[in-house]
Design an enzyme around this catalytic site. Structure first.
Site, short mmCIF file in Angstrom:
data_model
loop_
_atom_site.label_atom_id
_atom_site.label_comp_id
_atom_site.label_asym_id
_atom_site.label_seq_id
_atom_site.Cartn_x
_atom_site.Cartn_y
_atom_site.Cartn_z
NE ARG B 21 -58.21 30.41 -30.72
CZ ARG B 21 -57.45 30.34 -31.81
NH1 ARG B 21 -57.70 29.41 -32.73
NH2 ARG B 21 -56.46 31.18 -31.99
CB ALA B 40 -47.79 23.62 -45.21
CB CYS B 42 -43.44 27.30 -45.59
SG CYS B 42 -44.08 28.90 -45.09
CG ASP B 300 -46.95 37.07 -48.07
OD1 ASP B 300 -46.65 37.26 -46.88
OD2 ASP B 300 -46.66 36.03 -48.69
CG ASN B 322 -49.66 32.20 -39.34
OD1 ASN B 322 -50.72 31.59 -39.28
ND2 ASN B 322 -48.70 31.89 -40.19
CE1 TYR B 444 -20.05 24.77 -23.15
CE2 TYR B 444 -19.91 25.10 -20.79
CZ TYR B 444 -19.40 24.57 -21.95
OH TYR B 444 -18.23 23.85 -21.92
#
Lengths: 559, 559
Positions: B21, B40, B42, B300, B322, B444
């Site tokens: 990009r 993925a 995860c 990692d 990332n 809230y």
């Protein structure tokens, strides 16, 4: 020292409890005109709806607790009906005995709240028209909803369904309380019509974001009548109520809920001769002290400084009221606490979704003539798309053009809304920028978020915009742009944009020669992501290009 | 310019996509030894568990997308087996053809990840022992779980239940992946035993907080074996696996999942002669550049600076990986991006609950010999207690004694966890203090929070502590204190504290004469709230007093 606190709910009750924790000696008299102190007025719609079944659940702290634990002379059913700020006295009327006594104060704290607006329209006092403020209001509504209505009166088909419970509700006003009542009445099984004078629900939201809420309400079978004001009420032919609007319509209703807003209660303040602000609320300084140094005021009755704009505002919210009560207590105890202003963080549950916001809206920026801002729209999964249950978040994000500071956000969706709005609320409080959001390290596991959280994406898109990597366009401010649609052909059938030229993103590099080099190209897709890739490709290949934020999804909302 | 990226998952894939990009010309070669890029990882435990049923759901971006849209020469089933940093080449082995080619690079990005630790213990290669890293791992586990086991072998009672699916699972290691596997195996109907060498699960948590998780696991019928290390594996009499521990126990298992941690993959880095840090990860600067200016590393495999402590650390998390990939791309494209460090915000779903944390733990502070901190414990409702569905949050909060800065938090509970941990993560990022948290304006409404959010309470309690309003004590550091229990008598039966004197809070003012004026009184209740009131009453009446944070609830966890 003797402190009299007028009003025993959010701000007043917080003040009393905190003050006692700071000082065992101060004499504290807390006066509440209703029968309950410290009740959960935010819970009233849910008590009407039945998800909070017991009235007693709404009593956060009791009169007994204030008397015993906090040594507060707590008087319910008692009202301050006059203030003499010269003599530093109040006239106290006991509503049970009718007796009026005079009480001296050294310091007076006004926490009378704000009253639901009930305009003096024809029929406003007819039975069945309710406001939502006190436990008594909720009780009366529940009783009204539980009663049997004789449907035979004025009904040509007698005998058929002659008696039934209320079936049609009209809620007037589409703000927080209006929407909460819509939900709760619908969940009790009523057909609900919502009438709102503005052309959008939820006035703090920008209109295109309110549209998302409106679509959602219609999906849940709520009848929406926007842009029509209330003219009055009458009893219809069958003895039921009818709501009359300025456009001349009549809506039959077995129950009407008035939720067109609240007005600060300033009668006592006026009696005391203290300053009222431009917005009609009691004017206080950062110590919550009014123009009379011996009178403080907190809660929905006061004007606050908008933390983002610096303007005076009326922002009746429970969190700020509680904090103000605490600060007033600190100040009374000789401490240096200051109220930093209100940024208007709010959330409202509506069926399965949440409507939330923090900071300033574009509407407000426009009203102030502030042009040093940019906005982006985002459609994001609430968590990793591959994990079950991810829902779409619709986000509008506002930031300073000149320095990247976060100004405000509106986040709507059925999952993961508090996580994002609170992150952004924290960002606004700390003066964080979009560059900070790029780097925010928020919790992630597939059931809760994404490795790049929507909050990170907001920061990245905004930073890309500010540093020129991704010039942004909006549907409402397109000029003579060449419109480029990079969606795939099947998507065009869903919503086509007149005049747009289609090149699906994967073909873009091969078809650059079809595009003009002398005009700025405004690129769009469904949400803004593929058009971001396309914008980068165009820019890097020497074209002038902008990405239309939020794509056709936002276009359909802005119409 | 030609960039070779080694590893096509989180960090590598982010780097490749971002780099394209930023530059249409750079030649990008991304090499992934497995068959999939950008998958993925995860999501793997949930694929094993079945809540993510289709393998294809785990493919975030495909090889095709990298090739087509990002013009990345993306090669799967290809492995960099050697690096020559002098010649700036890598040896590339195609695992399908067996062919090895040499590729030149101008810049090399290492994103090889971290490998699950598999100690060379007896039996480690027996069938049925799995790690959780790749889609193939998940596929193999699913197949293993779906197979029929002949139970008649070595079984004296033949014929009875002769064939069944796997029933007993042993998970070794109680960190993130271990716990996610425990959940997913249990949800597939297996009986699960969790063996962990430490005396607590979830090593990043402080032990008393881990205890909450352990209680929760037991409640969900997980067998916990803490404080026992893995010694090896063998086939038992009936042909099934047995897990052998250092304490000499043998646990039968139809499946074993190894989740004792990961180790940065540094073989290539070592070959390239670049610096390895003290923790065993690749050492990089803030631009993700290694000791060789033409080699960057992310994910990692690298050591990061702990954002709070400033220490080097291994923190293998997807979000940071990332962000690092993105920063490496920026740097390669000549931009000034910098990685600010990792603060370790994490969350882990375990049955209906979430275990989350951000910033530093007390454990780490102790290890560093840092004494300039304080801690508080809190038990809070996840939202207004009167609205249905409120759950208890258990919170530990750490802050600087000298300046009130937020240092870290651990938040556990079945509802509302992300809202709080992300608010605190933002506070740490912006350098906010406990005084800021007092004033934070979080969203809230009764279904989502409280007018005073737990985050506000953390700030208030901590500020009260720092300004002397509420001296705090902890069970583990009580001295010669007089112990005062302000609970009501029926509560004492649930958990009594030896040597504590009981005066229920409502009676305290009337019974002050029973208390010593020459000793510091340590006050407690169930959670710390009533004892806060009591502490204030005592202090304002001239006693020396401290509130024991978290009350008997924390006492029972600290035992």
């Amino acid at each position: 020292m003797k402190v009299i606190i007028v009003g025993g709910v959010a701000g007043g009750a917080s003040c009393a409890a905190r003050l006692r924790r700071l000082d065992e000696k101060i004499q504290i008299l807390m006066v509440e005109r209703g029968p309950f102190v410290s009740y959960a007025n935010c819970g009233l719609p849910y008590h009407v709806g039945g998800s909070i079944e017991n009235e007693s659940s709404l009593l956060v702290a009791t009169e007994q607790m204030f008397k015993g634990l906090f040594m507060v002379d707590c008087r319910t059913n008692c009202e301050v009906i006059a203030v003499n700020s010269k003599k530093k006295t109040v006239d106290l009327k006991n509503h049970i005995t009718g007796e009026v006594t005079i009480e001296k104060y050294d310091k007076l704290v006004l926490s009378p709240g704000a009253a639901p607006i009930r305009p003096p329209l024809p029929g406003i006092d007819l039975p069945g028209i309710f406001s939502v403020r006190t436990i008594a209001d909720a009780k009366n509504m529940r009783a009204w909803l539980d009663r049997d209505i004789d449907r035979s009166v004025g009904n040509s088909i007698t005998g058929v369904d002659a008696v039934s419970k209320p079936r049609h509700a009209v809620v007037i006003g589409g703000g927080f309380i209006g929407l909460e009542m819509v939900e709760n009445l619908a969940e009790r099984g009523l057909e609900v019509t919502l009438i709102e004078k503005l052309t959008q629900v939820m006035p703090p939201l920008d209109p295109e974001m309110a549209r998302v809420v409106e679509i959602y309400l219609k999906k849940h079978n709520i009848k929406l009548e926007l842009g029509d004001g209330l003219a009055g009420f009458r009893n219809g032919a069958n003895g039921g109520l009818e709501v009359l609007t300025e456009k001349g319509k009549a809506y039959p209703a077995d129950i009407v809920v008035m939720a067109i807003g609240v007005k600060p209660e300033t009668e006592l303040a006026k009696m005391a001769g203290i300053e009222i602000g431009e917005k009609g609320g009691i004017r206080v300084n950062k110590q919550m002290i009014t123009s009379d140094p011996d009178i403080l005021a907190v809660g929905d009755a006061v004007e606050v400084k908008d933390f983002v704009t610096g303007q005076w505002a009326l922002i009746p919210l429970a969190g700020p009221a509680n904090r103000q009560g605490r600060i007033a207590a600190d100040v009374l105890a000789g401490r240096k606490s200051k109220y930093r202003g209100t940024q208007g963080t709010s959330i409202c549950k509506i069926f399965g979704a949440a409507i939330s916001q923090t900071g300033v809206s574009e509407k407000t920026l426009k009203k102030l003539g502030d042009k040093d801002y940019e906005k982006i729209y985002m459609l994001s999964n609430s968590h990793a798309g591959y994990y079950p249950g991810a829902k779409m978040l619709v986000i509008k994000f506002l930031f300073r053009k000149s320095n990247g500071k976060v100004l405000g956000a509106q986040v709507l969706g059925e999952d993961g809304v508090p996580k994002r709005i609170d992150s952004l609320a924290m960002a606004i409080q700390s003066g964080s920028t979009v560059y900070d959001l790029e780097e925010s390290e928020l919790c992630y596991a597939p059931p809760f978020g994404s490795a790049k959280d929507p909050v990170n994406f907001m920061g990245m898109i905004a930073a890309n915009m500010l540093n020129g990597d991704e010039p942004i366009a909006h549907w409402d401010s397109l000029g003579d742009n060449f419109l480029l649609d990079v969606r795939n052909p099947p998507e065009l059938a869903v919503e086509s944009v007149p005049g747009a030229y289609n090149i699906p993103l994967p073909q873009l590099r091969a078809r650059l020669s079809e595009l003009p080099r002398d005009r700025e190209i405004a690129v769009f897709c469904r949400s803004g992501q593929r058009s971001y890739y396309a914008t980068r490709i165009l820019l890097l290949n020497g074209f002038k290009a902008r990405n239309i934020s939020g794509g056709v999804t936002i276009r359909s909302l802005s119409k």
